[in-house]
Design a protein around this motif. Structure first.
Motif, PDB file in Angstrom:
ATOM      1  N   GLY A 186      -1.788  -7.540   4.728  1.00  0.00           N
ATOM      2  CA  GLY A 186      -2.690  -8.380   5.490  1.00  0.00           C
ATOM      3  C   GLY A 186      -3.708  -7.622   6.318  1.00  0.00           C
ATOM      4  N   ALA A 187      -4.669  -8.385   6.843  1.00  0.00           N
ATOM      5  CA  ALA A 187      -5.757  -7.814   7.635  1.00  0.00           C
ATOM      6  C   ALA A 187      -5.225  -7.129   8.886  1.00  0.00           C
ATOM      7  N   ASN A 188      -5.783  -5.942   9.161  1.00  0.00           N
ATOM      8  CA  ASN A 188      -5.471  -5.164  10.365  1.00  0.00           C
ATOM      9  C   ASN A 188      -4.012  -4.735  10.453  1.00  0.00           C
ATOM     10  N   THR A 189      -3.324  -4.726   9.336  1.00  0.00           N
ATOM     11  CA  THR A 189      -1.980  -4.161   9.291  1.00  0.00           C
ATOM     12  C   THR A 189      -2.083  -2.649   9.141  1.00  0.00           C
ATOM     13  N   THR A 190      -1.137  -1.923   9.744  1.00  0.00           N
ATOM     14  CA  THR A 190      -1.135  -0.471   9.660  1.00  0.00           C
ATOM     15  C   THR A 190       0.172   0.007   9.043  1.00  0.00           C
ATOM     16  N   ILE A 191       0.068   0.931   8.104  1.00  0.00           N
ATOM     17  CA  ILE A 191       1.237   1.528   7.457  1.00  0.00           C
ATOM     18  C   ILE A 191       1.086   3.038   7.549  1.00  0.00           C
ATOM     19  N   ASP A 192       1.913   3.657   8.384  1.00  0.00           N
ATOM     20  CA  ASP A 192       1.801   5.101   8.637  1.00  0.00           C
ATOM     21  C   ASP A 192       2.394   5.903   7.481  1.00  0.00           C
ATOM     22  N   ARG A 193       1.812   7.048   7.216  1.00  0.00           N
ATOM     23  CA  ARG A 193       2.404   7.947   6.226  1.00  0.00           C
ATOM     24  C   ARG A 193       3.658   8.600   6.804  1.00  0.00           C
ATOM     25  N   GLY A 194       4.477   9.141   5.918  1.00  0.00           N
ATOM     26  CA  GLY A 194       5.718   9.753   6.348  1.00  0.00           C
ATOM     27  C   GLY A 194       5.497  11.065   7.076  1.00  0.00           C
ATOM     28  N   THR A 195       6.532  11.482   7.786  1.00  0.00           N
ATOM     29  CA  THR A 195       6.493  12.770   8.461  1.00  0.00           C
ATOM     30  C   THR A 195       6.617  13.895   7.440  1.00  0.00           C
ATOM     31  N   MET A 196       7.769  13.950   6.773  1.00  0.00           N
ATOM     32  CA  MET A 196       7.956  14.894   5.665  1.00  0.00           C
ATOM     33  C   MET A 196       8.446  14.173   4.418  1.00  0.00           C
ATOM     34  N   ASP A 197       8.795  12.915   4.553  1.00  0.00           N
ATOM     35  CA  ASP A 197       9.217  12.064   3.445  1.00  0.00           C
ATOM     36  C   ASP A 197       8.105  11.052   3.196  1.00  0.00           C
ATOM     37  N   ASP A 198       8.353  10.025   2.373  1.00  0.00           N
ATOM     38  CA  ASP A 198       7.352   9.007   2.079  1.00  0.00           C
ATOM     39  C   ASP A 198       7.679   7.696   2.782  1.00  0.00           C
ATOM     40  N   THR A 199       6.642   6.965   3.162  1.00  0.00           N
ATOM     41  CA  THR A 199       6.755   5.563   3.532  1.00  0.00           C
ATOM     42  C   THR A 199       6.578   4.749   2.254  1.00  0.00           C
ATOM     43  N   VAL A 200       7.490   3.811   1.983  1.00  0.00           N
ATOM     44  CA  VAL A 200       7.491   3.110   0.695  1.00  0.00           C
ATOM     45  C   VAL A 200       7.492   1.602   0.922  1.00  0.00           C
ATOM     46  N   ILE A 201       6.584   0.903   0.214  1.00  0.00           N
ATOM     47  CA  ILE A 201       6.539  -0.560   0.219  1.00  0.00           C
ATOM     48  C   ILE A 201       6.874  -1.019  -1.195  1.00  0.00           C
ATOM     49  N   GLY A 202       7.966  -1.750  -1.355  1.00  0.00           N
ATOM     50  CA  GLY A 202       8.480  -2.090  -2.667  1.00  0.00           C
ATOM     51  C   GLY A 202       7.688  -3.165  -3.395  1.00  0.00           C
ATOM     52  N   GLU A 203       7.860  -3.213  -4.673  1.00  0.00           N
ATOM     53  CA  GLU A 203       7.155  -4.128  -5.584  1.00  0.00           C
ATOM     54  C   GLU A 203       7.240  -5.579  -5.102  1.00  0.00           C
ATOM     55  N   GLY A 204       6.085  -6.250  -5.119  1.00  0.00           N
ATOM     56  CA  GLY A 204       6.046  -7.672  -4.832  1.00  0.00           C
ATOM     57  C   GLY A 204       6.180  -8.054  -3.369  1.00  0.00           C
ATOM     58  N   THR A 205       6.300  -7.108  -2.483  1.00  0.00           N
ATOM     59  CA  THR A 205       6.436  -7.421  -1.054  1.00  0.00           C
ATOM     60  C   THR A 205       5.110  -7.915  -0.484  1.00  0.00           C
ATOM     61  N   LYS A 206       5.192  -8.893   0.410  1.00  0.00           N
ATOM     62  CA  LYS A 206       4.008  -9.486   1.034  1.00  0.00           C
ATOM     63  C   LYS A 206       4.086  -9.256   2.546  1.00  0.00           C
TER      64      LYS A 206
END
Length: 355
Positions: A230-250
Protein backbone atom coordinates in the motif's frame (compact mmCIF):
# COMPACT_ATOMS: atom_id res chain seq x y z
CA UNK A 1 -23.57 9.12 -7.26
CA UNK A 2 -23.13 11.17 -10.41
CA UNK A 3 -21.25 9.81 -13.41
CA UNK A 4 -17.69 8.97 -12.43
CA UNK A 5 -15.31 9.73 -15.29
CA UNK A 6 -12.38 8.34 -13.32
CA UNK A 7 -13.87 4.85 -13.58
CA UNK A 8 -16.46 4.82 -16.38
CA UNK A 9 -18.86 1.88 -16.73
CA UNK A 10 -17.97 -1.20 -18.74
CA UNK A 11 -19.28 -1.53 -22.31
CA UNK A 12 -21.47 -4.32 -21.01
CA UNK A 13 -21.43 -8.03 -20.22
CA UNK A 14 -24.30 -10.49 -20.77
CA UNK A 15 -25.62 -11.68 -17.46
CA UNK A 16 -25.18 -15.34 -18.42
CA UNK A 17 -21.50 -14.73 -19.22
CA UNK A 18 -21.11 -12.60 -16.12
CA UNK A 19 -22.48 -15.34 -13.87
CA UNK A 20 -20.04 -17.85 -15.28
CA UNK A 21 -17.11 -15.44 -14.86
CA UNK A 22 -17.81 -14.83 -11.15
CA UNK A 23 -18.68 -18.43 -10.33
CA UNK A 24 -22.37 -17.87 -9.59
CA UNK A 25 -25.61 -19.49 -10.74
CA UNK A 26 -28.18 -17.33 -12.53
CA UNK A 27 -31.46 -18.55 -11.03
CA UNK A 28 -33.59 -17.47 -13.98
CA UNK A 29 -31.79 -18.43 -17.20
CA UNK A 30 -34.35 -16.40 -19.20
CA UNK A 31 -32.59 -13.26 -17.93
CA UNK A 32 -29.24 -14.30 -19.37
CA UNK A 33 -29.29 -11.61 -22.09
CA UNK A 34 -29.63 -8.70 -19.67
CA UNK A 35 -26.53 -6.49 -19.55
CA UNK A 36 -24.48 -5.41 -16.53
CA UNK A 37 -21.99 -2.55 -16.72
CA UNK A 38 -21.05 -1.44 -13.20
CA UNK A 39 -21.12 -2.21 -9.48
CA UNK A 40 -23.11 -0.28 -6.91
CA UNK A 41 -24.29 -0.24 -3.28
CA UNK A 42 -27.65 -1.96 -2.88
CA UNK A 43 -29.75 1.07 -1.90
CA UNK A 44 -28.90 3.22 -4.94
CA UNK A 45 -28.29 0.61 -7.62
CA UNK A 46 -29.80 1.29 -11.03
CA UNK A 47 -30.39 -0.62 -14.26
CA UNK A 48 -27.07 -2.01 -15.48
CA UNK A 49 -25.64 -2.28 -11.96
CA UNK A 50 -24.77 -5.39 -9.98
CA UNK A 51 -24.66 -5.43 -6.17
CA UNK A 52 -24.54 -7.97 -3.35
CA UNK A 53 -25.88 -8.69 0.13
CA UNK A 54 -24.45 -10.88 2.88
CA UNK A 55 -27.35 -11.05 5.36
CA UNK A 56 -31.02 -10.26 5.91
CA UNK A 57 -30.20 -7.08 7.81
CA UNK A 58 -29.77 -5.36 4.43
CA UNK A 59 -33.36 -6.20 3.46
CA UNK A 60 -34.59 -2.62 3.90
CA UNK A 61 -32.10 -1.39 1.28
CA UNK A 62 -33.73 -3.59 -1.33
CA UNK A 63 -36.77 -1.29 -1.33
CA UNK A 64 -34.89 1.31 -3.40
CA UNK A 65 -32.71 -1.12 -5.35
CA UNK A 66 -33.14 -1.06 -9.13
CA UNK A 67 -30.13 -3.20 -9.98
CA UNK A 68 -30.05 -5.55 -12.93
CA UNK A 69 -28.58 -8.30 -10.76
CA UNK A 70 -27.80 -9.08 -7.14
CA UNK A 71 -25.31 -11.61 -5.78
CA UNK A 72 -26.23 -13.50 -2.62
CA UNK A 73 -26.36 -16.89 -0.94
CA UNK A 74 -29.22 -19.19 -1.93
CA UNK A 75 -31.00 -18.73 1.40
CA UNK A 76 -31.37 -14.99 0.71
CA UNK A 77 -32.79 -15.35 -2.80
CA UNK A 78 -36.47 -15.24 -1.69
CA UNK A 79 -36.13 -11.70 -0.27
CA UNK A 80 -34.81 -10.24 -3.56
CA UNK A 81 -37.46 -8.24 -5.49
CA UNK A 82 -38.78 -9.91 -8.64
CA UNK A 83 -37.36 -7.27 -11.02
CA UNK A 84 -33.77 -8.10 -9.98
CA UNK A 85 -31.97 -11.12 -11.42
CA UNK A 86 -30.48 -13.31 -8.69
CA UNK A 87 -26.98 -14.76 -8.84
CA UNK A 88 -26.50 -17.34 -6.10
CA UNK A 89 -23.20 -18.50 -4.71
CA UNK A 90 -21.85 -19.80 -1.41
CA UNK A 91 -19.20 -17.06 -1.52
CA UNK A 92 -20.94 -13.78 -2.47
CA UNK A 93 -18.10 -11.57 -1.24
CA UNK A 94 -15.63 -13.40 -3.47
CA UNK A 95 -18.00 -13.27 -6.43
CA UNK A 96 -18.46 -9.51 -5.99
CA UNK A 97 -14.69 -9.03 -5.90
CA UNK A 98 -14.43 -10.92 -9.18
CA UNK A 99 -17.25 -8.78 -10.57
CA UNK A 100 -15.36 -5.59 -9.81
CA UNK A 101 -12.24 -6.90 -11.52
CA UNK A 102 -14.25 -7.85 -14.59
CA UNK A 103 -16.13 -4.56 -14.94
CA UNK A 104 -13.33 -2.20 -13.84
CA UNK A 105 -10.02 -3.76 -14.89
CA UNK A 106 -8.23 -0.39 -14.92
CA UNK A 107 -9.02 0.13 -11.22
CA UNK A 108 -7.22 -3.01 -10.11
CA UNK A 109 -3.83 -1.29 -9.95
CA UNK A 110 -2.50 2.28 -10.13
CA UNK A 111 -3.15 3.50 -13.63
CA UNK A 112 -0.67 4.96 -16.09
CA UNK A 113 -0.47 8.75 -15.85
CA UNK A 114 0.47 9.35 -19.47
CA UNK A 115 -0.73 7.70 -22.65
CA UNK A 116 2.51 6.36 -24.17
CA UNK A 117 1.88 2.75 -23.16
CA UNK A 118 4.85 0.44 -23.39
CA UNK A 119 7.29 3.31 -23.88
CA UNK A 120 10.18 4.84 -21.98
CA UNK A 121 9.44 8.53 -21.62
CA UNK A 122 12.16 10.90 -22.86
CA UNK A 123 11.67 12.70 -19.54
CA UNK A 124 12.70 9.58 -17.58
CA UNK A 125 16.28 8.57 -16.82
CA UNK A 126 17.23 4.95 -17.50
CA UNK A 127 20.87 4.07 -16.91
CA UNK A 128 22.50 2.64 -20.07
CA UNK A 129 23.44 -0.53 -18.16
CA UNK A 130 19.84 -1.23 -17.07
CA UNK A 131 18.05 -4.07 -18.88
CA UNK A 132 14.37 -3.69 -19.77
CA UNK A 133 12.34 -6.43 -21.46
CA UNK A 134 9.68 -5.70 -24.07
CA UNK A 135 6.65 -3.58 -23.23
CA UNK A 136 8.12 -1.93 -20.14
CA UNK A 137 6.66 1.52 -19.48
CA UNK A 138 8.76 4.13 -17.69
CA UNK A 139 6.91 7.40 -17.08
CA UNK A 140 8.30 10.94 -16.82
CA UNK A 141 10.77 11.78 -14.04
CA UNK A 142 11.27 8.12 -13.10
CA UNK A 143 14.83 6.88 -12.53
CA UNK A 144 16.05 3.35 -13.27
CA UNK A 145 19.50 2.79 -11.80
CA UNK A 146 22.55 1.01 -13.12
CA UNK A 147 22.28 -2.71 -13.86
CA UNK A 148 18.63 -2.83 -12.77
CA UNK A 149 16.47 -5.39 -14.57
CA UNK A 150 12.74 -4.99 -15.27
CA UNK A 151 10.49 -7.67 -16.75
CA UNK A 152 8.02 -7.45 -19.63
CA UNK A 153 4.74 -5.63 -19.05
CA UNK A 154 5.91 -3.80 -15.93
CA UNK A 155 5.03 -0.14 -15.43
CA UNK A 156 7.21 2.33 -13.57
CA UNK A 157 5.22 5.40 -12.56
CA UNK A 158 6.26 9.05 -12.66
CA UNK A 159 8.90 10.01 -10.14
CA UNK A 160 9.53 6.42 -9.06
CA UNK A 161 13.11 5.39 -8.33
CA UNK A 162 14.43 1.90 -9.07
CA UNK A 163 17.82 1.50 -7.41
CA UNK A 164 21.01 -0.02 -8.78
CA UNK A 165 20.89 -3.78 -9.27
CA UNK A 166 17.21 -4.10 -8.38
CA UNK A 167 15.36 -6.95 -10.10
CA UNK A 168 11.65 -6.49 -10.86
CA UNK A 169 9.61 -9.26 -12.48
CA UNK A 170 6.94 -9.18 -15.15
CA UNK A 171 3.54 -7.46 -15.09
CA UNK A 172 4.34 -5.39 -12.02
CA UNK A 173 3.33 -1.83 -11.21
CA UNK A 174 5.56 0.57 -9.28
CA UNK A 175 3.38 3.64 -8.84
CA UNK A 176 4.19 7.34 -8.67
CA UNK A 177 6.87 8.40 -6.22
CA UNK A 178 7.69 4.93 -4.91
CA UNK A 179 11.30 3.89 -4.31
CA UNK A 180 12.65 0.36 -4.63
CA UNK A 181 16.26 -0.39 -3.74
CA UNK A 182 18.26 -3.43 -2.61
CA UNK A 183 15.28 -5.59 -3.60
CA UNK A 184 14.30 -8.59 -5.68
CA UNK A 185 10.65 -8.33 -6.75
CA UNK A 186 8.62 -11.18 -8.25
CA UNK A 187 5.90 -11.18 -10.92
CA UNK A 188 2.53 -9.45 -10.65
CA UNK A 189 3.55 -7.23 -7.74
CA UNK A 190 1.75 -3.92 -7.12
CA UNK A 191 3.58 -1.17 -5.22
CA UNK A 192 1.37 1.85 -4.56
CA UNK A 193 2.40 5.54 -4.56
CA UNK A 194 4.99 6.66 -2.05
CA UNK A 195 5.97 3.20 -0.81
CA UNK A 196 9.58 2.85 0.33
CA UNK A 197 11.19 -0.51 -0.22
CA UNK A 198 14.72 -1.49 0.79
CA UNK A 199 15.99 1.48 2.78
CA UNK A 200 18.07 1.09 5.96
CA UNK A 201 16.63 -0.85 8.83
CA UNK A 202 16.66 0.78 12.27
CA UNK A 203 19.72 -0.61 13.99
CA UNK A 204 22.13 1.04 16.44
CA UNK A 205 24.63 -0.05 19.08
CA UNK A 206 25.77 1.83 22.18
CA UNK A 207 28.60 4.26 21.51
CA UNK A 208 31.85 4.20 23.55
CA UNK A 209 31.18 7.72 24.82
CA UNK A 210 27.42 7.64 24.99
CA UNK A 211 24.93 7.98 22.20
CA UNK A 212 24.44 5.37 19.50
CA UNK A 213 26.50 3.99 16.62
CA UNK A 214 24.78 2.94 13.41
CA UNK A 215 24.82 -0.79 12.62
CA UNK A 216 25.39 -1.48 8.94
CA UNK A 217 22.38 -2.81 7.00
CA UNK A 218 23.60 -4.97 4.11
CA UNK A 219 20.67 -7.34 3.55
CA UNK A 220 17.95 -7.28 0.87
CA UNK A 221 14.19 -7.23 0.52
CA UNK A 222 12.65 -10.25 -1.24
CA UNK A 223 9.09 -9.69 -2.48
CA UNK A 224 7.48 -12.80 -3.94
CA UNK A 225 4.83 -13.05 -6.67
CA UNK A 226 1.45 -11.27 -6.51
CA UNK A 227 2.19 -9.19 -3.42
CA UNK A 228 0.46 -5.81 -3.06
CA UNK A 229 2.04 -3.04 -0.99
CA UNK A 230 0.00 0.00 0.00
CA UNK A 231 0.75 3.70 -0.29
CA UNK A 232 3.43 5.09 2.03
CA UNK A 233 4.25 1.68 3.44
CA UNK A 234 7.90 1.09 4.32
CA UNK A 235 9.75 -2.24 4.17
CA UNK A 236 13.31 -2.09 5.49
CA UNK A 237 16.09 -4.22 4.06
CA UNK A 238 17.74 -6.78 6.30
CA UNK A 239 20.76 -6.17 8.46
CA UNK A 240 22.76 -9.18 7.27
CA UNK A 241 19.83 -11.43 6.32
CA UNK A 242 16.84 -10.72 4.04
CA UNK A 243 13.45 -9.17 4.72
CA UNK A 244 10.92 -11.43 2.97
CA UNK A 245 7.29 -10.83 1.94
CA UNK A 246 5.62 -14.09 0.93
CA UNK A 247 3.59 -14.83 -2.19
CA UNK A 248 0.11 -13.33 -2.38
CA UNK A 249 0.42 -11.24 0.79
CA UNK A 250 -1.50 -7.94 0.82
CA UNK A 251 -0.15 -5.01 2.86
CA UNK A 252 -2.27 -1.89 3.42
CA UNK A 253 -1.17 1.76 3.48
CA UNK A 254 1.20 3.14 6.12
CA UNK A 255 2.54 -0.16 7.41
CA UNK A 256 6.10 -0.43 8.80
CA UNK A 257 7.97 -3.70 8.27
CA UNK A 258 11.32 -3.78 10.07
CA UNK A 259 14.59 -5.36 9.02
CA UNK A 260 14.88 -9.16 8.77
CA UNK A 261 11.11 -9.65 9.14
CA UNK A 262 9.79 -12.70 7.30
CA UNK A 263 6.11 -12.66 6.38
CA UNK A 264 4.52 -15.81 4.98
CA UNK A 265 2.18 -16.42 2.05
CA UNK A 266 -1.31 -14.93 1.67
CA UNK A 267 -1.25 -12.74 4.77
CA UNK A 268 -3.34 -9.59 5.24
CA UNK A 269 -1.80 -6.67 7.14
CA UNK A 270 -3.98 -3.61 7.70
CA UNK A 271 -3.04 0.07 7.88
CA UNK A 272 -0.58 1.43 10.50
CA UNK A 273 0.62 -1.95 11.69
CA UNK A 274 4.22 -1.83 12.91
CA UNK A 275 6.30 -5.02 12.79
CA UNK A 276 9.63 -4.85 14.60
CA UNK A 277 12.79 -6.46 13.30
CA UNK A 278 13.43 -10.20 12.96
CA UNK A 279 9.82 -11.22 13.58
CA UNK A 280 8.60 -14.40 11.84
CA UNK A 281 5.01 -14.43 10.60
CA UNK A 282 3.48 -17.61 9.18
CA UNK A 283 1.14 -18.20 6.24
CA UNK A 284 -2.42 -16.86 6.18
CA UNK A 285 -1.98 -14.48 9.13
CA UNK A 286 -4.39 -11.53 9.46
CA UNK A 287 -3.28 -8.49 11.48
CA UNK A 288 -5.78 -5.73 12.31
CA UNK A 289 -5.07 -2.03 11.91
CA UNK A 290 -2.72 -0.09 14.22
CA UNK A 291 -1.38 -3.23 15.90
CA UNK A 292 2.20 -3.33 17.13
CA UNK A 293 4.25 -6.52 16.79
CA UNK A 294 7.32 -6.98 18.98
CA UNK A 295 10.64 -7.99 17.45
CA UNK A 296 12.24 -11.45 17.50
CA UNK A 297 8.96 -13.31 18.02
CA UNK A 298 7.11 -15.93 15.96
CA UNK A 299 3.46 -15.75 14.91
CA UNK A 300 2.14 -19.08 13.67
CA UNK A 301 0.17 -19.96 10.54
CA UNK A 302 -3.46 -18.81 10.39
CA UNK A 303 -3.28 -16.46 13.39
CA UNK A 304 -5.77 -13.58 13.60
CA UNK A 305 -4.82 -10.45 15.56
CA UNK A 306 -7.46 -7.87 16.45
CA UNK A 307 -6.99 -4.20 15.60
CA UNK A 308 -4.95 -2.02 17.98
CA UNK A 309 -3.35 -5.01 19.69
CA UNK A 310 0.12 -5.10 21.21
CA UNK A 311 1.80 -8.45 20.52
CA UNK A 312 4.76 -9.01 22.84
CA UNK A 313 5.39 -12.77 22.62
CA UNK A 314 4.98 -15.78 20.34
CA UNK A 315 1.49 -16.80 19.19
CA UNK A 316 0.83 -20.48 18.34
CA UNK A 317 -0.71 -21.39 14.96
CA UNK A 318 -4.45 -20.89 14.48
CA UNK A 319 -5.00 -18.66 17.53
CA UNK A 320 -7.07 -15.46 17.72
CA UNK A 321 -5.47 -12.78 19.91
CA UNK A 322 -6.39 -9.23 20.91
CA UNK A 323 -5.69 -6.48 23.43
CA UNK A 324 -2.64 -4.88 25.04
CA UNK A 325 -0.76 -7.00 25.78
CA UNK A 326 -2.31 -9.36 23.25
CA UNK A 327 -3.83 -12.51 24.71
CA UNK A 328 -6.26 -15.20 23.53
CA UNK A 329 -9.45 -13.56 22.30
CA UNK A 330 -11.66 -15.31 24.86
CA UNK A 331 -9.50 -13.92 27.67
CA UNK A 332 -9.43 -10.46 26.12
CA UNK A 333 -13.23 -10.35 25.75
CA UNK A 334 -13.71 -11.63 29.31
CA UNK A 335 -11.39 -8.91 30.63
CA UNK A 336 -13.31 -6.25 28.69
CA UNK A 337 -16.61 -7.54 30.08
CA UNK A 338 -15.25 -7.46 33.66
CA UNK A 339 -13.95 -3.90 33.22
CA UNK A 340 -17.32 -2.83 31.83
CA UNK A 341 -19.18 -4.42 34.77
CA UNK A 342 -16.89 -2.74 37.31
CA UNK A 343 -17.34 0.64 35.61
CA UNK A 344 -21.11 0.23 35.65
CA UNK A 345 -21.03 -0.78 39.31
CA UNK A 346 -18.95 2.25 40.29
CA UNK A 347 -21.33 4.48 38.33
CA UNK A 348 -24.34 3.10 40.20
CA UNK A 349 -22.67 3.57 43.60
CA UNK A 350 -21.76 7.15 42.78
CA UNK A 351 -25.35 7.82 41.70
CA UNK A 352 -26.65 6.43 45.01
CA UNK A 353 -24.35 8.77 46.98
CA UNK A 354 -25.41 11.78 44.93
CA UNK A 355 -29.05 11.07 45.78
Amino acid sequence: MEHNWFFPPHDGVRLADFAQAVGAELLDSAQGDRIVRSVSPVDRAREGDVCYILSRRFRSELATCRATALICERALAPIVPAHIAVLVTSRPHTAFALAGALLYPSAMRPERMVSDAGAVSPAAFVDPTARLEADVSVEPMAVVGREAEIGAGTRIGPGAVIGPGVRIGRDCTVAAGATVQCALVGNGVIIHPGARIGQDGFGYGPGPKGGMIKIVQVGRVIIQDNVEIGANTTIDRGTMDDTVIGEGTKIDNQVQVGHNVRIGRHCGIVSKVGIAGSTRIGDGVMIGGASGINGHITIGDGVQIAAMSGVVSDIPPGERFGGVPARPMRDFLRDIAEISMRSSSRGRKKGDKDE
